[in-house]
Design a protein around this motif. Structure first.
Motif, PDB file in Angstrom:
ATOM      1  N   UNK A 410      32.758 122.539 -89.816  1.00  0.00           N
ATOM      2  CA  UNK A 410      33.602 121.294 -89.196  1.00  0.00           C
ATOM      3  C   UNK A 410      34.663 121.746 -88.460  1.00  0.00           C
ATOM      4  N   UNK A 411      35.509 122.608 -88.688  1.00  0.00           N
ATOM      5  CA  UNK A 411      36.452 123.171 -88.346  1.00  0.00           C
ATOM      6  C   UNK A 411      36.709 123.384 -86.823  1.00  0.00           C
ATOM      7  N   UNK A 412      35.519 123.706 -86.258  1.00  0.00           N
ATOM      8  CA  UNK A 412      35.414 124.025 -84.787  1.00  0.00           C
ATOM      9  C   UNK A 412      34.808 122.511 -84.131  1.00  0.00           C
ATOM     10  N   UNK A 413      34.572 121.644 -84.934  1.00  0.00           N
ATOM     11  CA  UNK A 413      34.319 120.409 -83.986  1.00  0.00           C
ATOM     12  C   UNK A 413      35.336 119.415 -83.587  1.00  0.00           C
ATOM     13  N   UNK A 414      35.074 118.546 -82.671  1.00  0.00           N
ATOM     14  CA  UNK A 414      35.843 117.632 -82.251  1.00  0.00           C
ATOM     15  C   UNK A 414      36.142 116.529 -83.438  1.00  0.00           C
ATOM     16  N   UNK A 415      37.306 116.116 -83.831  1.00  0.00           N
ATOM     17  CA  UNK A 415      37.534 115.165 -84.948  1.00  0.00           C
ATOM     18  C   UNK A 415      36.879 113.827 -84.436  1.00  0.00           C
ATOM     19  N   UNK A 416      36.950 113.419 -83.212  1.00  0.00           N
ATOM     20  CA  UNK A 416      36.225 112.239 -83.027  1.00  0.00           C
ATOM     21  C   UNK A 416      34.963 112.128 -83.061  1.00  0.00           C
ATOM     22  N   UNK A 417      34.187 113.319 -83.513  1.00  0.00           N
ATOM     23  CA  UNK A 417      32.853 113.326 -83.960  1.00  0.00           C
ATOM     24  C   UNK A 417      32.645 113.280 -85.502  1.00  0.00           C
ATOM     25  N   UNK A 418      33.611 113.495 -86.220  1.00  0.00           N
ATOM     26  CA  UNK A 418      33.569 113.026 -87.747  1.00  0.00           C
ATOM     27  C   UNK A 418      33.221 111.701 -88.076  1.00  0.00           C
ATOM     28  N   UNK A 419      32.750 111.841 -89.242  1.00  0.00           N
ATOM     29  CA  UNK A 419      32.598 110.605 -90.013  1.00  0.00           C
ATOM     30  C   UNK A 419      33.728 109.749 -90.226  1.00  0.00           C
ATOM     31  N   UNK A 420      33.608 108.499 -90.436  1.00  0.00           N
ATOM     32  CA  UNK A 420      34.968 107.569 -90.790  1.00  0.00           C
ATOM     33  C   UNK A 420      35.837 108.124 -91.902  1.00  0.00           C
ATOM     34  N   UNK A 421      34.906 108.666 -92.901  1.00  0.00           N
ATOM     35  CA  UNK A 421      35.635 109.145 -94.271  1.00  0.00           C
ATOM     36  C   UNK A 421      36.287 110.480 -93.756  1.00  0.00           C
ATOM     37  N   UNK A 422      35.735 111.133 -92.890  1.00  0.00           N
ATOM     38  CA  UNK A 422      36.290 112.621 -92.889  1.00  0.00           C
ATOM     39  C   UNK A 422      37.389 112.489 -91.946  1.00  0.00           C
ATOM     40  N   UNK A 423      37.393 111.473 -91.098  1.00  0.00           N
ATOM     41  CA  UNK A 423      38.794 111.295 -90.235  1.00  0.00           C
ATOM     42  C   UNK A 423      40.025 110.787 -91.262  1.00  0.00           C
ATOM     43  N   UNK A 424      39.552 109.997 -92.198  1.00  0.00           N
ATOM     44  CA  UNK A 424      40.561 109.318 -92.900  1.00  0.00           C
ATOM     45  C   UNK A 424      41.151 110.407 -94.100  1.00  0.00           C
ATOM     46  N   UNK A 425      40.443 111.468 -94.282  1.00  0.00           N
ATOM     47  CA  UNK A 425      40.736 112.729 -94.973  1.00  0.00           C
ATOM     48  C   UNK A 425      41.736 113.660 -94.078  1.00  0.00           C
ATOM     49  N   UNK A 426      41.516 113.439 -92.795  1.00  0.00           N
ATOM     50  CA  UNK A 426      42.507 114.504 -91.903  1.00  0.00           C
ATOM     51  C   UNK A 426      43.906 113.788 -91.808  1.00  0.00           C
ATOM     52  N   UNK A 427      43.673 112.365 -92.057  1.00  0.00           N
ATOM     53  CA  UNK A 427      45.198 111.776 -92.166  1.00  0.00           C
ATOM     54  C   UNK A 427      45.604 112.124 -93.546  1.00  0.00           C
ATOM     55  N   UNK A 428      45.016 112.059 -94.698  1.00  0.00           N
ATOM     56  CA  UNK A 428      45.579 112.157 -95.944  1.00  0.00           C
ATOM     57  C   UNK A 428      45.959 113.891 -96.262  1.00  0.00           C
ATOM     58  N   UNK A 429      45.182 114.615 -95.708  1.00  0.00           N
ATOM     59  CA  UNK A 429      45.558 115.906 -95.623  1.00  0.00           C
ATOM     60  C   UNK A 429      46.881 116.262 -95.033  1.00  0.00           C
ATOM     61  N   UNK A 430      47.076 115.686 -93.857  1.00  0.00           N
ATOM     62  CA  UNK A 430      48.312 115.773 -93.048  1.00  0.00           C
ATOM     63  C   UNK A 430      49.538 115.350 -93.830  1.00  0.00           C
ATOM     64  N   UNK A 431      49.178 114.324 -94.680  1.00  0.00           N
ATOM     65  CA  UNK A 431      50.402 113.679 -95.603  1.00  0.00           C
ATOM     66  C   UNK A 431      50.756 114.621 -96.858  1.00  0.00           C
ATOM     67  N   UNK A 432      49.654 115.108 -97.182  1.00  0.00           N
ATOM     68  CA  UNK A 432      49.765 115.975 -98.254  1.00  0.00           C
ATOM     69  C   UNK A 432      50.506 117.491 -97.846  1.00  0.00           C
ATOM     70  N   UNK A 433      50.549 117.713 -96.600  1.00  0.00           N
ATOM     71  CA  UNK A 433      51.163 118.954 -96.028  1.00  0.00           C
ATOM     72  C   UNK A 433      52.602 118.611 -95.743  1.00  0.00           C
ATOM     73  N   UNK A 434      53.153 117.334 -96.027  1.00  0.00           N
ATOM     74  CA  UNK A 434      54.385 116.980 -95.368  1.00  0.00           C
ATOM     75  C   UNK A 434      55.534 116.804 -96.762  1.00  0.00           C
ATOM     76  N   UNK A 435      56.442 117.173 -96.598  1.00  0.00           N
ATOM     77  CA  UNK A 435      57.366 117.107 -97.610  1.00  0.00           C
ATOM     78  C   UNK A 435      58.249 115.688 -97.274  1.00  0.00           C
ATOM     79  N   UNK A 436      58.175 115.042 -98.165  1.00  0.00           N
ATOM     80  CA  UNK A 436      58.850 113.486 -97.843  1.00  0.00           C
ATOM     81  C   UNK A 436      59.312 113.010 -99.141  1.00  0.00           C
ATOM     82  N   UNK A 437      60.589 112.061 -98.896  1.00  0.00           N
ATOM     83  CA  UNK A 437      61.198 111.179 -99.970  1.00  0.00           C
ATOM     84  C   UNK A 437      60.012 110.087-100.472  1.00  0.00           C
TER      85      UNK A 437
END
Length: 488
Positions: A410-437
């Motif tokens: 899946x890492x080589x696919x276009x994100x727009x072709x992901x399922x709705x749940x997989x797209x949401x996981x992309x945003x959550x993974x981004x947040x887990x990478x970020x240091x925040x208060x």
């Protein structure tokens, strides 16, 4: 009563070498209230489309019922709601619509004679379910109905579905499923299985089966290793005995003893092969829920955000008023209330993405915020480009997605072709990478599968980041929130 029979179903998408289903067989009773669960991207919606005859497949799907699909596509939202419902179910009488709307706590007189497009998403969901269930003798395929329903509406719809029969329901909301299903169709790693009971009983049985298989696997691994060592010892003894033979003067005793040792070695080898065969039948459906990590920063002050008598309005109409609360260090604050009460507006005010309001908002100096939005429609491109554009570590980002059940393909696919749940996981993974208060998550679990929900719950309980979130999954909110703010 009739049955839906699936025999040796095999399917892969056009141009793909990977089968979504392979030699799958099971039977469904058309009077069951069936919950359909499984990881994101496993093929739940694809299976519903196969039932609808949208794709060619190998094997057989045998059924004497007609299938209807939710969400139903309304092509002209300018039509009155009554006209839309009559189009879906032409045999229903108007009094029947009134009766069904009453069951769903909706004012039918107010809703039926409005253009369908002016209804809220929750009202549209209820209206379409009503019309589809009034098609008597049809079997309803319900795909993710909760995504536009607040917590109270989910409880109402769950009770409504409990009063019906003859449907497959795709949902990841555990409380919602428990309230309305009597069987569970589970899309596992290696097969599809059907089990009687609600979601909680299914999950208990599934976890017990996994624990049993893990115990069996450990026992067999030990047995295989013991047999391997025994085979090596026996072969060594046999070789040493052979070397003691005295040519033509050997009386046969030594040769007999050597043959006996060889026979014993063969027996050990056979037992080892059987143990390996038994082991190969285990753990095929094991769902590995790996631990996730988050990197919150400790804020210097106790209070990060304060709202005092805030009110928000659109086009002169007040959405919410008299909103006052603090977000203090270590708190996980849940915004709660019906759809349209202003939860997302409050979040956008704090993010300074929305300005028209009255009252006071105090945002801590230098406050770093990580945000997960409701909307995923804008996502596109490759994951590595997404990571680069958002200034997050690509290796960490992809490692988190792997833990959230992404395959390397899946890492080589276009994100727009992901399922709705997989797209949401992309945003959550981004947040887990970020240091925040402060982590602000707006309906983060929409479309997210049950196993990933449990991963995220475990993460938040362990690391206890300061959070503001909106989430209509009651089980998640009850476990995670340290404070609930009800918006009227």
């Amino acid at each position: 009563m009739s049955i839906i029979k699936v025999e040796n179903l095999t399917f892969s998408h056009l141009g793909s070498y990977d089968n979504v289903f392979e030699n799958v067989s099971f039977t469904i009773d058309t009077e069951w209230k069936l919950g359909f669960v499984g990881r994101n991207g496993r093929g739940k919606t694809t299976f519903l489309n196969l039932l609808l005859g949208k794709y060619p497949y190998q094997g057989k799907i045998i059924s004497s019922v007609q299938f209807d699909y939710f969400p139903y596509e309304v092509k002209d939202e300018g039509m009155l709601t009554l006209e839309v419902l009559e189009q879906i179910c032409p045999t229903a009488q108007e009094w029947q619509f009134y009766k069904e709307f009453n069951s769903l706590e909706v004012d039918a007189a107010e809703v039926l004679h409005r253009p369908f497009g002016t209804l809220s998403k929750g009202e549209q969901t209820k209206a379409l379910l009503i019309a589809l269930f009034l098609n008597e003798g049809h079997f309803l395929l319900i795909d993710e109905p909760t995504n536009h329903l607040d917590l109270q509406a989910r409880q109402v719809v769950s009770r409504y579905l409990q009063s019906k029969k003859g449907f497959v329901l795709v949902s990841h909301d555990r409380q919602f499923l428990d309230g309305c299903v009597d069987h569970v169709l589970s899309l596992n790693r290696a097969n599809i299985e059907v089990q009687k009971g609600n979601f909680s009983s299914f999950m208990t049985n599934f976890e017990n089966q996994q624990k049993f298989e893990q115990t069996q696997n450990a026992r067999l691994q030990g047995e295989i290793e013991n047999l391997r060592q025994a085979a090596v010892r026996t072969a060594g003894w046999s070789d040493r005995i052979e070397k003691t033979k005295k040519g033509v003067f050997d009386s046969g005793y030594v040769g007999h003893k050597s043959a006996k040792m060889m026979k014993r070695a063969k027996a050990i080898e056979y037992r080892q092969e059987k143990a390996i065969e038994q082991k190969s039948q285990l753990l095929k459906n094991t769902e590995v829920v790996e631990s996730l990590k988050i990197h919150p920063i400790n804020y210097w002050a106790e209070t990060l955000v304060r709202l005092e008598n805030v009110a928000v309005s659109f086009d002169g109409k007040v959405v919410c008023r008299d909103i006052s609360f603090d977000i203090k260090r270590g708190e996980r604050v849940a915004l709660s209330g019906k759809n349209g009460c202003g939860k997302s507006s409050i979040i956008k005010l704090i993010l300074q993405l929305f300005s028209p309001h009255v009252g006071k908002i105090h945002i801590g100096s230098g406050l770093k915020i990580s945000y997960v939005s409701q909307d995923t429609s804008w996502l596109n491109g490759k994951l590595k480009d997404f990571a680069s554009a958002n200034g997050i570590d690509e290796s960490l980002f992809l490692a988190i997605l792997r833990k959230l059940d992404f395959s390397r393909e899946q890492f080589d696919k276009d994100v727009k072709d992901f399922s709705a749940g997989q797209k949401k996981k992309v945003l959550i993974a981004k947040s887990l990478c970020e240091q925040a208060h402060l982590y602000i998550w707006d309906e983060p679990l929409n479309y997210i599968d049950v196993y990933s929900r449990m991963q995220i719950e475990q993460l938040l309980c362990e690391f206890k980041p300061t959070m503001l979130f909106v989430e209509h999954d009651g089980a998640f909110r009850d476990l995670i929130a340290t404070k609930v703010i009800e918006l009227k």
